[in-house]
Design an enzyme around this catalytic site. Sequence first.
Site, PDB file in Angstrom:
ATOM      1  N   ASP A  38      10.051 -11.935  47.297  1.00 31.72           N
ATOM      2  CA  ASP A  38      10.926 -12.006  48.473  1.00 31.72           C
ATOM      3  C   ASP A  38      10.637 -13.263  49.276  1.00 31.72           C
ATOM      4  OD1 ASP A  38      11.965  -9.075  48.321  1.00 31.72           O
ATOM      5  OD2 ASP A  38       9.791  -8.846  48.305  1.00 31.72           O
TER       6      ASP A  38
ATOM      7  N   ASP B 124       9.347  -7.621  42.622  1.00 27.29           N
ATOM      8  CA  ASP B 124      10.189  -8.797  42.821  1.00 27.29           C
ATOM      9  C   ASP B 124       9.448  -9.795  43.692  1.00 27.29           C
ATOM     10  OD1 ASP B 124      10.224  -7.843  45.402  1.00 27.29           O
ATOM     11  OD2 ASP B 124      12.395  -7.732  45.584  1.00 27.29           O
TER      12      ASP B 124
ATOM     13  N   ASP C  95      14.548 -12.199  45.749  1.00 30.38           N
ATOM     14  CA  ASP C  95      15.409 -12.008  46.914  1.00 30.38           C
ATOM     15  C   ASP C  95      15.245 -13.179  47.865  1.00 30.38           C
ATOM     16  OD1 ASP C  95      16.381  -9.543  46.094  1.00 30.38           O
ATOM     17  OD2 ASP C  95      14.854  -8.406  47.172  1.00 30.38           O
TER      18      ASP C  95
END
Length: 376
Positions: A206, A204, A300
């Site tokens: 962040d 992902d 995120d």
Amino acid sequence: LPTRSQVDPGSLPAYACQRHTPLNHHNLCFTEALETLAEAAGFEGSQGRLISFRRAASVLRALPGPITNVSQLRGLPCFGDHSSRIVQELLEHGISSEVERVKQSERYQTMKLFTQIFGVGVKTADKWYREGLRTLEDLQGQTRKLNRQQEAGIRHFEDLSSSVWRHEADAIQRVVEEAVWQVLPGASVTLTGGFRRGKLQGHDVDFLITHPVEGQEAGLIPKVMGLLESQGLVLYQHTQSNHYQDFKDLEHKVSQSTAIDAYERCFSILWLPKSPTSFHPEAGEGPKEPSRDGKAVRVDLVVAPISQFAFALLGWTGSQHFERELRRFSRAEKQMLLNSHGLYHPEKKESLPAASEEDIFTHLGLEYIAPEQRNA
Ligand code: GTP
Ligand code: MN
Ligand code: MN
């Protein structure tokens, strides 16, 4: 890579937060095997075994050279009988029968598949396994079992299970920055997580967001996500407003032993068009068919007030094991409580301010470890 003379294995410190752990190291075949066993232990809910294997793997990542003889394990911290046996097996046969057995087991393979789905943890994966479910098709046939997050996780499984590359993280950063600056000029967007540690790929992206004027940052995420949504770039999002009020004062905040914090945040899946110029979203409509000329990416977002920024940055840069070791070191060696909000001394009843990550290492009496050396 560290040179062979740089570290004497006999003097390797016990806590990962006391060691330099580069991304690339000399003992990959051993660390992969030990990480597999750690992961498998986690699937069985054996937190203790998970941490033992992970600590052993982490020690090998910090070594200045390859292990070529089992005698080199003597004197290494965190190396128990089981981990030593695995390394010995690998040295002698090039393969560990225990690790191979685990990797080939239906249990491990299914748990790995299910926990890879966004929104599925060990508990849910285990429940599904015990119900006899084994494949993504099995899950798609039982959609009532899925919440909105898991449903999105399965819908975008192919994109999300392929790596996010650094250039894609940079492209996402530009998109996020654009939206953040439109909503709150002067705010900063910092890439954290694995990419800040120098990783070239990740699961992902962040980001940590703050603003130089304390308080200005509050309520930022809903506005940013609204803007991204209007551009057709949001495939899934779950925003949590900050809940400092539940954490009353810093003492309460830092005494939460888990990694959970009270920041405003968003767990999302964003659409990254292949080429930004070839993307013409229809007004208010998201892309219907991802993976055609773009890619779904897990992103995120975390928002921290400037006064807590250093703690948030340290806490969200990872690795997860480095963070766990920092908290363990603080508690056991310094009688202080550390989390992503602050550092608290329960006896003195004081919390220590920090303007930078360096300040936090100094408070703890630790040598500063740069992000690229936190790949514990
Ligand atoms: P990849 O994404 O797989 O490349 O690795 P990563 O190190 O970036 O992992 P991840 O994105 O899962 O987490 C990044 C950092 O944020 C790690 O240090 C985690 O410990 C931390 N983190 C993740 N979730 C939370 C959370 O809910 N609260 C807090 N405080 N920290 C978290
Ligand atoms: Mn990450
Ligand atoms: Mn993350």
